[in-house]
Scaffold this motif. Structure first.
Motif, PDB file in Angstrom:
ATOM      1  N   ARG A  25       0.833  -1.209   0.000  1.00 52.93           N
ATOM      2  CA  ARG A  25       0.000   0.000   0.000  1.00 52.93           C
ATOM      3  C   ARG A  25       0.869   1.260   0.000  1.00 52.93           C
ATOM      4  O   ARG A  25       0.601   2.223  -0.726  1.00 52.93           O
ATOM      5  CB  ARG A  25      -0.933   0.014   1.211  1.00 52.93           C
ATOM      6  N   LYS A  26       1.909   1.223   0.813  1.00 47.94           N
ATOM      7  CA  LYS A  26       2.812   2.367   0.914  1.00 47.94           C
ATOM      8  C   LYS A  26       3.547   2.599  -0.419  1.00 47.94           C
ATOM      9  O   LYS A  26       3.677   3.729  -0.879  1.00 47.94           O
ATOM     10  CB  LYS A  26       3.816   2.105   2.038  1.00 47.94           C
ATOM     11  N   LEU A  27       3.978   1.514  -1.042  1.00 48.07           N
ATOM     12  CA  LEU A  27       4.682   1.616  -2.311  1.00 48.07           C
ATOM     13  C   LEU A  27       3.763   2.144  -3.413  1.00 48.07           C
ATOM     14  O   LEU A  27       4.186   2.960  -4.234  1.00 48.07           O
ATOM     15  CB  LEU A  27       5.257   0.251  -2.712  1.00 48.07           C
ATOM     16  N   LEU A  28       2.508   1.707  -3.429  1.00 47.66           N
ATOM     17  CA  LEU A  28       1.559   2.215  -4.423  1.00 47.66           C
ATOM     18  C   LEU A  28       1.369   3.724  -4.273  1.00 47.66           C
ATOM     19  O   LEU A  28       1.339   4.449  -5.277  1.00 47.66           O
ATOM     20  CB  LEU A  28       0.218   1.502  -4.301  1.00 47.66           C
ATOM     21  N   ASN A  29       1.262   4.195  -3.046  1.00 50.44           N
ATOM     22  CA  ASN A  29       1.122   5.634  -2.822  1.00 50.44           C
ATOM     23  C   ASN A  29       2.363   6.397  -3.265  1.00 50.44           C
ATOM     24  O   ASN A  29       2.264   7.470  -3.865  1.00 50.44           O
ATOM     25  CB  ASN A  29       0.814   5.927  -1.353  1.00 50.44           C
ATOM     26  N   PHE A  35       4.570   9.207 -10.380  1.00 47.78           N
ATOM     27  CA  PHE A  35       4.001   9.305 -11.725  1.00 47.78           C
ATOM     28  C   PHE A  35       2.973  10.442 -11.854  1.00 47.78           C
ATOM     29  O   PHE A  35       2.371  10.607 -12.909  1.00 47.78           O
ATOM     30  CB  PHE A  35       3.358   7.978 -12.130  1.00 47.78           C
ATOM     31  N   GLY A  36       2.774  11.215 -10.792  1.00 46.69           N
ATOM     32  CA  GLY A  36       1.869  12.354 -10.843  1.00 46.69           C
ATOM     33  C   GLY A  36       0.409  11.959 -10.973  1.00 46.69           C
ATOM     34  O   GLY A  36      -0.368  12.667 -11.610  1.00 46.69           O
ATOM     35  N   LYS A  37       0.037  10.854 -10.352  1.00 48.71           N
ATOM     36  CA  LYS A  37      -1.347  10.385 -10.429  1.00 48.71           C
ATOM     37  C   LYS A  37      -2.135  10.874  -9.225  1.00 48.71           C
ATOM     38  O   LYS A  37      -1.577  11.142  -8.170  1.00 48.71           O
ATOM     39  CB  LYS A  37      -1.380   8.857 -10.471  1.00 48.71           C
ATOM     40  N   GLN A  38      -3.449  10.946  -9.405  1.00 54.31           N
ATOM     41  CA  GLN A  38      -4.322  11.323  -8.312  1.00 54.31           C
ATOM     42  C   GLN A  38      -4.619  10.097  -7.462  1.00 54.31           C
ATOM     43  O   GLN A  38      -4.355   8.964  -7.871  1.00 54.31           O
ATOM     44  CB  GLN A  38      -5.610  11.924  -8.859  1.00 54.31           C
ATOM     45  N   LYS A  39      -5.178  10.345  -6.290  1.00 55.02           N
ATOM     46  CA  LYS A  39      -5.410   9.282  -5.301  1.00 55.02           C
ATOM     47  C   LYS A  39      -6.293   8.151  -5.838  1.00 55.02           C
ATOM     48  O   LYS A  39      -6.073   6.985  -5.533  1.00 55.02           O
ATOM     49  CB  LYS A  39      -6.045   9.897  -4.058  1.00 55.02           C
ATOM     50  N   HIS A  40      -7.275   8.478  -6.669  1.00 54.95           N
ATOM     51  CA  HIS A  40      -8.227   7.474  -7.159  1.00 54.95           C
ATOM     52  C   HIS A  40      -7.728   6.704  -8.387  1.00 54.95           C
ATOM     53  O   HIS A  40      -8.350   5.745  -8.792  1.00 54.95           O
ATOM     54  CB  HIS A  40      -9.564   8.150  -7.494  1.00 54.95           C
ATOM     55  N   GLN A  41      -6.606   7.112  -8.973  1.00 50.91           N
ATOM     56  CA  GLN A  41      -6.102   6.462 -10.175  1.00 50.91           C
ATOM     57  C   GLN A  41      -5.287   5.216  -9.843  1.00 50.91           C
ATOM     58  O   GLN A  41      -4.737   5.090  -8.746  1.00 50.91           O
ATOM     59  CB  GLN A  41      -5.259   7.440 -10.991  1.00 50.91           C
ATOM     60  N   PHE A  42      -5.205   4.309 -10.805  1.00 57.30           N
ATOM     61  CA  PHE A  42      -4.517   3.041 -10.614  1.00 57.30           C
ATOM     62  C   PHE A  42      -3.086   3.085 -11.133  1.00 57.30           C
ATOM     63  O   PHE A  42      -2.745   3.896 -11.987  1.00 57.30           O
ATOM     64  CB  PHE A  42      -5.258   1.921 -11.354  1.00 57.30           C
ATOM     65  N   ILE A  43      -2.273   2.157 -10.626  1.00 54.89           N
ATOM     66  CA  ILE A  43      -0.917   1.934 -11.128  1.00 54.89           C
ATOM     67  C   ILE A  43      -0.973   0.721 -12.049  1.00 54.89           C
ATOM     68  O   ILE A  43      -1.504  -0.320 -11.674  1.00 54.89           O
ATOM     69  CB  ILE A  43       0.070   1.681  -9.965  1.00 54.89           C
ATOM     70  N   THR A  44      -0.432   0.867 -13.252  1.00 54.36           N
ATOM     71  CA  THR A  44      -0.449  -0.247 -14.203  1.00 54.36           C
ATOM     72  C   THR A  44       0.749  -1.162 -13.980  1.00 54.36           C
ATOM     73  O   THR A  44       1.708  -0.798 -13.291  1.00 54.36           O
ATOM     74  CB  THR A  44      -0.407   0.272 -15.654  1.00 54.36           C
ATOM     75  N   SER A  45       0.679  -2.320 -14.592  1.00 55.72           N
ATOM     76  CA  SER A  45       1.788  -3.267 -14.472  1.00 55.72           C
ATOM     77  C   SER A  45       3.061  -2.689 -15.089  1.00 55.72           C
ATOM     78  O   SER A  45       4.165  -2.911 -14.584  1.00 55.72           O
ATOM     79  CB  SER A  45       1.430  -4.605 -15.115  1.00 55.72           C
ATOM     80  N   GLU A  46       2.926  -1.927 -16.176  1.00 52.55           N
ATOM     81  CA  GLU A  46       4.092  -1.304 -16.816  1.00 52.55           C
ATOM     82  C   GLU A  46       4.752  -0.279 -15.884  1.00 52.55           C
ATOM     83  O   GLU A  46       5.976  -0.231 -15.780  1.00 52.55           O
ATOM     84  CB  GLU A  46       3.692  -0.616 -18.128  1.00 52.55           C
ATOM     85  N   GLU A  47       3.928   0.526 -15.215  1.00 49.95           N
ATOM     86  CA  GLU A  47       4.474   1.517 -14.282  1.00 49.95           C
ATOM     87  C   GLU A  47       5.134   0.845 -13.089  1.00 49.95           C
ATOM     88  O   GLU A  47       6.207   1.275 -12.642  1.00 49.95           O
ATOM     89  CB  GLU A  47       3.355   2.454 -13.803  1.00 49.95           C
ATOM     90  N   PHE A  48       4.526  -0.228 -12.585  1.00 48.22           N
ATOM     91  CA  PHE A  48       5.125  -0.949 -11.470  1.00 48.22           C
ATOM     92  C   PHE A  48       6.474  -1.535 -11.871  1.00 48.22           C
ATOM     93  O   PHE A  48       7.450  -1.438 -11.118  1.00 48.22           O
ATOM     94  CB  PHE A  48       4.194  -2.064 -10.982  1.00 48.22           C
ATOM     95  N   ALA A  49       6.542  -2.134 -13.059  1.00 52.20           N
ATOM     96  CA  ALA A  49       7.797  -2.731 -13.532  1.00 52.20           C
ATOM     97  C   ALA A  49       8.873  -1.657 -13.692  1.00 52.20           C
ATOM     98  O   ALA A  49      10.029  -1.858 -13.299  1.00 52.20           O
ATOM     99  CB  ALA A  49       7.566  -3.458 -14.849  1.00 52.20           C
TER     100      ALA A  49
END
Length: 67
Positions: A25-29, A35-49
């Motif tokens: 959870r901490k890493l996603l935040n 990546f300049g995303k808002q709180k409600h937006q998701f992280i994609t597999s490409e961004e995580f990689a």
């Protein structure tokens, strides 16, 4: 053809890295800030990689197994 999820959840990070779900959870935040995303937006597999340095093939292979 089986559809593979595009977004990453804390449980996925836990299984891929072996760390706790709280760490996920901490890493996603942290990644959302990076990546300049808002709180409600998701992280994609490409961004995580990209952020984690884990190869995209490994992340997608995990997502295929759990989907």
């Amino acid at each position: 053809m089986k559809i593979v999820r595009a977004c990453i959840y804390p449980k996925d990070i836990q299984c891929i890295t072996g760390r706790s779900e709280r760490y996920g959870r901490k890493l996603l935040n942290t990644m959302k800030l990076h990546f300049g995303k808002q709180k409600h937006q998701f992280i994609t597999s490409e961004e995580f990689a990209e952020y984690s340095g884990i190869k995209l093939e490994i992340v997608n292979e995990y997502l295929r197994k759990v989907s």
